[in-house]
Design a protein around this motif. Structure first.
Motif, short mmCIF file in Angstrom:
data_model
loop_
_atom_site.label_atom_id
_atom_site.label_comp_id
_atom_site.label_asym_id
_atom_site.label_seq_id
_atom_site.Cartn_x
_atom_site.Cartn_y
_atom_site.Cartn_z
N SER A 47 -5.93 -80.06 34.16
CA SER A 47 -5.98 -80.47 32.76
C SER A 47 -4.70 -80.09 32.03
CB SER A 47 -7.18 -79.81 32.07
OG SER A 47 -7.09 -78.40 32.15
N LYS A 48 -4.32 -80.93 31.07
CA LYS A 48 -3.15 -80.68 30.24
C LYS A 48 -3.45 -81.14 28.82
CE LYS A 48 -0.78 -85.08 31.16
NZ LYS A 48 -1.99 -85.71 31.75
N MET A 49 -2.60 -80.72 27.89
CA MET A 49 -2.77 -81.11 26.50
C MET A 49 -2.84 -82.63 26.36
SD MET A 49 -3.02 -78.45 24.61
CE MET A 49 -2.40 -76.84 24.11
N GLY A 50 -3.77 -83.12 25.58
CA GLY A 50 -3.94 -84.56 25.37
C GLY A 50 -4.95 -85.20 26.28
N ASP A 51 -5.37 -84.50 27.36
CA ASP A 51 -6.41 -85.03 28.25
C ASP A 51 -7.78 -84.97 27.58
OD1 ASP A 51 -4.76 -85.65 30.36
OD2 ASP A 51 -5.10 -83.77 31.42
N MET A 52 -8.64 -85.91 27.95
CA MET A 52 -10.04 -85.86 27.54
C MET A 52 -10.83 -85.16 28.65
SD MET A 52 -10.50 -89.68 25.91
CE MET A 52 -12.21 -89.37 25.47
N LEU A 53 -11.57 -84.12 28.27
CA LEU A 53 -12.31 -83.32 29.24
C LEU A 53 -13.81 -83.45 29.01
CD1 LEU A 53 -10.26 -79.97 29.13
CD2 LEU A 53 -9.75 -82.10 30.38
N LEU A 54 -14.55 -83.58 30.11
CA LEU A 54 -16.02 -83.58 30.06
C LEU A 54 -16.48 -82.22 30.56
CD1 LEU A 54 -18.63 -85.29 29.60
CD2 LEU A 54 -18.53 -85.85 32.05
N GLU A 74 -29.72 -77.34 25.48
CA GLU A 74 -30.06 -77.84 24.15
C GLU A 74 -29.77 -79.33 24.03
OE1 GLU A 74 -27.77 -75.41 21.53
OE2 GLU A 74 -28.94 -73.60 21.92
N GLY A 75 -30.40 -79.97 23.03
CA GLY A 75 -30.16 -81.39 22.78
C GLY A 75 -30.54 -82.26 23.95
N ASP A 76 -29.66 -83.22 24.27
CA ASP A 76 -29.96 -84.12 25.40
C ASP A 76 -29.54 -83.52 26.74
OD1 ASP A 76 -27.19 -84.25 25.29
OD2 ASP A 76 -27.12 -86.29 24.53
N ARG A 77 -28.99 -82.29 26.71
CA ARG A 77 -28.59 -81.56 27.91
C ARG A 77 -27.51 -82.27 28.73
NH1 ARG A 77 -34.27 -78.77 30.06
NH2 ARG A 77 -34.88 -77.93 28.02
N ASN A 78 -26.73 -83.09 28.06
CA ASN A 78 -25.62 -83.77 28.71
C ASN A 78 -24.31 -83.02 28.44
OD1 ASN A 78 -27.10 -85.94 29.79
ND2 ASN A 78 -27.00 -87.04 27.84
N PRO A 79 -23.34 -83.09 29.35
CA PRO A 79 -22.03 -82.51 29.08
C PRO A 79 -21.37 -83.24 27.91
CG PRO A 79 -21.95 -83.86 31.06
CD PRO A 79 -23.39 -83.76 30.67
N VAL A 80 -20.35 -82.61 27.32
CA VAL A 80 -19.71 -83.18 26.13
C VAL A 80 -18.23 -83.48 26.40
CG1 VAL A 80 -21.29 -82.04 24.55
CG2 VAL A 80 -19.20 -80.87 25.21
N TRP A 81 -17.73 -84.54 25.76
CA TRP A 81 -16.32 -84.89 25.83
C TRP A 81 -15.57 -84.27 24.65
CZ3 TRP A 81 -13.94 -87.15 29.80
CH2 TRP A 81 -14.68 -87.96 30.67
N PHE A 82 -14.36 -83.81 24.91
CA PHE A 82 -13.46 -83.45 23.81
C PHE A 82 -12.03 -83.59 24.32
CE2 PHE A 82 -12.93 -79.51 25.99
CZ PHE A 82 -11.79 -78.89 25.46
N THR A 83 -11.09 -83.70 23.38
CA THR A 83 -9.69 -83.85 23.74
C THR A 83 -8.98 -82.51 23.62
OG1 THR A 83 -9.72 -86.13 22.93
CG2 THR A 83 -7.56 -85.14 23.28
N LEU A 84 -8.31 -82.11 24.67
CA LEU A 84 -7.66 -80.81 24.73
C LEU A 84 -6.39 -80.80 23.89
CD1 LEU A 84 -7.85 -78.02 26.20
CD2 LEU A 84 -6.32 -78.97 27.94
N GLY A 85 -6.31 -79.82 22.98
CA GLY A 85 -5.06 -79.60 22.28
C GLY A 85 -4.93 -80.20 20.90
N ILE A 86 -5.98 -80.87 20.38
CA ILE A 86 -5.85 -81.45 19.03
C ILE A 86 -6.84 -80.81 18.07
CG2 ILE A 86 -5.01 -83.64 19.94
CD1 ILE A 86 -7.76 -84.84 19.18
#
Length: 216
Positions: A47-54, A74-86
């Motif tokens: 992973s690096k800055m700007g990548d989308m991580l699950l 918790e919730g729907d118990r699914n992993p979450v996406w986010f963008t590294l570094g922003i």
């Protein structure tokens, strides 16, 4: 005769002044403690800055071990996406999840200054050190380069003004051997903001830049 309290205060003040002088004007930012719980045998990409991580994660208070949030439970118990570094997540995540392999699992111990600070948030009390158990499920390219955004963000305030975009376009024209035209630049800037500035606040945020696909 000076009291013990006054002597202690004087010593602490002198020490802090010395530290600021030695390191060039400011104290170093606290670090995230990273422990690798599991690492796959084969790592095709890190992973690096700007990548989308699950990611899947569990978050605990270091003080008493209380689980305050969990994508697994918790919730729907699914992993979450986010963008590294922003700054979609806390600073501790942006620091602690770099150079991580898909399938890797880490334990992050994050000081308050890289989490929710003196204010706290929700179930998290003020000045809390947090522990996260995080598993990286998948890495995808971010729609745009984090480095490009930082190059354009001249005052480092995590948003792009019209002037900053104009300066970027001017440099791009010059880099490719074209003479920049101010009138043409202004038209391009207005068109970019029309498409990119979703909340119409006069700036293009890091999130707007990252998740838009057309201009720039």
């Amino acid at each position: 005769m000076l009291s013990t309290k006054m002597i202690l205060f004087s010593f602490c003040f002198t020490l802090s002044t010395f530290l600021v002088f030695v390191i060039g004007g400011k104290l170093p930012e606290p670090e995230v403690k990273i422990e690798v719980i599991h690492k796959p045998l084969i790592c095709l990409r890190k992973s690096k800055m700007g990548d989308m991580l699950l990611v899947h994660y569990d978050g605990f208070l270091e003080s008493n071990g209380t689980l305050f949030h969990s994508s697994r439970k918790e919730g729907d118990r699914n992993p979450v996406w986010f963008t590294l570094g922003i700054r979609e997540a806390i600073k501790g995540w942006d620091k602690g999840l770099q150079n991580m392999c898909s399938g890797e699992r880490r334990k992050l111990t994050i000081p308050p200054s890289l989490a929710y600070g003196n204010e706290g948030k929700g179930k998290i009390p003020p000045s809390s050190t947090l522990i996260f158990d995080i598993e990286l499920m998948e890495i995808r390219n971010g729609p745009r380069s984090h480095d490009s955004f930082r190059d354009m963000d001249l005052n480092d305030d995590w948003k792009l003004s019209r002037q900053e975009v104009k300066e970027y376009l001017k440099k791009e024209f010059e880099k490719h051997g074209y003479s920049p035209n101010d009138t043409h630049n202004e038209l391009m800037v207005e068109d970019i903001f029309k498409n990119e500035d979703e909340d119409e606040d006069g700036f293009i945020s890091a999130r707007e830049f990252t998740y838009q696909h057309d201009e720039l």
